[in-house]
Write an enzyme that holds these catalytic residues in place. Structure first.
Site, PDB file in Angstrom:
ATOM      1  N   SER A 198       0.931  -1.111  -0.104  1.00  0.00           N
ATOM      2  CA  SER A 198       0.000   0.133   0.074  1.00  0.00           C
ATOM      3  C   SER A 198       0.877   1.251  -0.091  1.00  0.00           C
ATOM      4  O   SER A 198       1.769   1.554  -0.944  1.00  0.00           O
ATOM      5  CB  SER A 198      -0.979   0.067   1.104  1.00  0.00           C
ATOM      6  N   ASP A 306      -9.007  -5.437  -6.116  1.00  0.00           N
ATOM      7  CA  ASP A 306      -8.609  -4.201  -5.072  1.00  0.00           C
ATOM      8  C   ASP A 306      -9.326  -2.888  -5.368  1.00  0.00           C
ATOM      9  O   ASP A 306      -9.341  -2.109  -6.387  1.00  0.00           O
ATOM     10  CB  ASP A 306      -7.200  -3.990  -5.081  1.00  0.00           C
ATOM     11  N   HIS A 337      -7.539  -5.645  -1.345  1.00  0.00           N
ATOM     12  CA  HIS A 337      -6.217  -5.377  -0.795  1.00  0.00           C
ATOM     13  C   HIS A 337      -5.410  -5.932   0.223  1.00  0.00           C
ATOM     14  O   HIS A 337      -5.610  -6.008   1.494  1.00  0.00           O
ATOM     15  CB  HIS A 337      -6.699  -3.947  -0.191  1.00  0.00           C
TER      16      HIS A 337
END
Length: 621
Positions: A198, A306, A337
């Protein structure tokens, strides 16, 4: 140590002569890594590893206080580096170590005894790699945890934070310990890698595109590569107002949030939420445009489902990596995610180990000669391909027709209309595709007679007119057919966290290497949203400059859907749904409530089909 050398300087001459006459000590060989079965072995300790916290003066001043920001980072390395072992670095630069923390187990950095050194190190990298002859650095991004300054949400100050440590490792910057003493990385072998999920993944790519010397490989997991695309899509605001300011507040330590408010206010004033266009604010936050500077190899990992960091982040970066022939590898999963440690754990640890061994220790293990791409086709069912999009993929025009989807266009005069709706839900858009509804147009293929594999980025090309000066246009690609699927829209984004643990590496008294296990969430469903896309009609010619519509005049609206790799099975039907505003995809719905008329003869979707038109014919399109 200083007193020892002063004492030697005043030894009596006779003693010095006696020392000189003594037999030379046997030279001790420097320790080395051990390789068996093609990988480095855990022959060094973890509990006795050297732990340090260091500080570097940066080259920037994010909080405008007249002082350069100080970047803090924690180092752990094998004790054998005191005896001459040279090791590479694996670094995870992050803004999250004291706020949201890291991993599925939510681990924060922790100094339990107050000595200024870490006792608990988030994630498994330290436990696993330090015993195998690596140093691990966990770096606090500017304005977070022990670093000074204020976060700027992927602006230059964030982006350059980790570069400071890479420069120190290469002898091009000065680091000090808490006592102010200069510390050198004389134990470093000259090679460094970065890894992270991320925001951490974006910082790895941000560092790579600087071309900094010594950064040899990066492994970004689900990281934003084009921050405009994280908060926008083709002119449409897809997240809440002032999102960069919001995120900067989240990652700032609570006691510093008031202090950093002026920086956040500047972010909010310049993000352009009022129009959604591409500006210099976003250009500073683009890594895709700078791929040509990369000198490191890249191993990308991303979830095809995602909805946080959407898949166009990996695809745009990947296309540029291919253009510049950067050494690269790719994993694509059916989850959302999620870190690969939590969706394919054993294979991930083994693959990451071999990747780092090859690029940082020079172990000739053949990993770069293997298929470049791993794709999860169904829950825990993986296949490999030479590249992505899968070789043999051809953009194939599939036309919108009154009788459904087909490989030839509709007649000249056929048009269909619908009314934009600000409240239409995603389920309303995609369910009951054969029922006429006022706020969408739906087009279905006949049931397929053979599998149809799409791989890459589909593009919708619609010719339409609106009765207002502005509107949004959205499109959804849907699979209608019953199948067992990864339930990526449930809690956990495709995984279920279990109560059992397994362990990856070695422990200390305060840091164990055990993590909760996971399994895939699956369900049987009749419909799967394959991919989607949206655009602001006023940005049809440029993301930088909006051009109002002339009511009633027809225009060509071309926009990409999110990238995919998906196989439609025999008996299933392909659906294309055209809508206006898309509340589940964007925070900004058009306020004009336009009626949109679509001219079918010129309207189609270009699907990236493996095998092209021949495969489409074979599948019954």
């Amino acid at each position: 140590m200083g007193r020892f050398w002063v004492g030697l300087g005043v030894l009596p001459v006779a003693i010095v002569a006696a020392l000189g006459a003594a037999a030379p000590a046997q030279a001790r060989e420097a320790p080395t890594i051990v390789i068996e079965d093609g990988v480095t072995q855990p022959v060094f300790g973890y509990a006795d590893a050297i732990r340090e916290r260091l500080f570097i003066d940066s080259t920037f001043d994010s909080d405008a206080d007249g002082l350069r920001d100080i970047i803090a980072f924690d180092v752990i390395r094998p004790r054998a580096t005191l005896d001459g072992l040279k090791v590479p670095v694996i670094m995870d630069a992050s803004p999250y170590y004291s706020t949201l923390c890291r991993g599925n187990d939510g681990e924060c950095k922790a100094d339990l005894d107050g000595d200024g050194l870490l006792d608990r190190w988030p994630l498994f990298y330290d436990n696993y790699f330090v015993p195998r002859g690596y140093a691990v650095i966990l770096l606090d991004m500017v304005g977070t945890n022990n670093s000074t300054g204020c976060p700027t949400t992927n602006a230059n100050q964030d982006n350059l934070s980790a570069k400071q440590a890479i420069n120190w490792l290469g002898g091009r910057a000065i680091a000090r310990n808490a006592a102010g003493q200069q510390v050198t990385a004389d134990w470093h072998n000259g090679k460094s890698g970065m890894v992270g999920k991320s925001y951490d993944g974006s910082l790895a790519m941000a560092t790579a595109v600087t071309g900094v010397r010594g950064l040899t490989t990066v492994v970004p997991i689900s990281g934003p590569t084009e921050y405009y695309d994280y908060t926008r899509s083709n002119g449409v605001v897809t997240r809440g107002n002032n999102y960069p300011s919001f995120l900067a507040n989240v990652v700032t330590n609570p006691e510093r949030r008031d202090y950093c408010k002026p920086v956040r206010d500047a972010l909010a004033a310049n993000d352009g939420d009022e129009h959604g266009d591409y500006t210099a604010f976003w250009n500073e936050r683009s890594y895709v445009k700078k791929v040509g500077n990369i000198t490191a190899s890249v191993f990308l990992v991303h979830g095809l489902n995602d909805d946080n960091v959407r898949p166009d982040h990996f695809s745009k970066f990947w296309y540029e990596l291919a253009r510049y022939d950067v050494p690269r590898k790719l994993w694509l999963t059916q989850t959302g995610h999620v870190d690969p440690f939590d969706f394919r754990r054993a294979e991930w640890v083994a693959t990451l180990h071999r990747w780092m061994d090859y690029w940082l220790h020079g172990v000739a293990n053949g990993i770069v000669d293997e298929p470049r791409v791993d794709i999860e086709r169904a829950a825990d069912v993986w296949e490999t391909h030479a590249d992505w999009p899968v070789p043999g993929t051809v953009g194939t025009e599939v036309w919108l027709r009154p009788d459904g989807l087909g490989l030839v266009p509709a007649a000249d005069s056929v048009t269909q209309s619908f009314q934009d709706s600000p409240t239409q839900t995603q389920n309303t858009m995609i369910l009951n595709p054969e029922t006429v509804q006022p706020n969408r147009l739906a087009y279905l293929s006949a049931p397929l007679t053979a599998p149809l594999h799409v791989s890459g980025t589909a593009v919708v090309k619609v010719r339409a007119a609106a009765d207002q000066v502005d509107t949004n246009l959205g499109a959804i690609l849907v699979d209608y057919g019953t199948a067992e699927r990864v339930n990526h829209r449930a809690s956990g984004e495709g995984i279920l966290t279990l109560t059992t643990e397994d362990c990856w590496g070695e422990d200390s008294a305060t840091d164990n290497a055990c993590y909760r296990q996971t399994q895939k969430r699956v369900h049987t469903a009749d419909v799967e949203l394959v991919t989607k896309g949206i655009m602001d009609a006023q940005n049809r010619q440029s993301l930088r400059t909006p051009t109002p519509l002339v009511p009633g005049e027809r225009y060509n609206f071309d926009f990409p859907l999110l990238p995919e790799d998906y196989v439609f099975q025999p008996g299933h039907r392909i659906g294309v749904v055209i809508v206006g505003s898309y509340p589940q995809y964007s925070s900004q719905v058009d306020q004009t409530r336009a009626t949109i008329e679509v001219a079918l003869k010129s309207s189609r979707i270009v699907l990236p089909i493996v095998g092209g038109t021949a495969a489409a014919h074979a599948a019954g399109l």
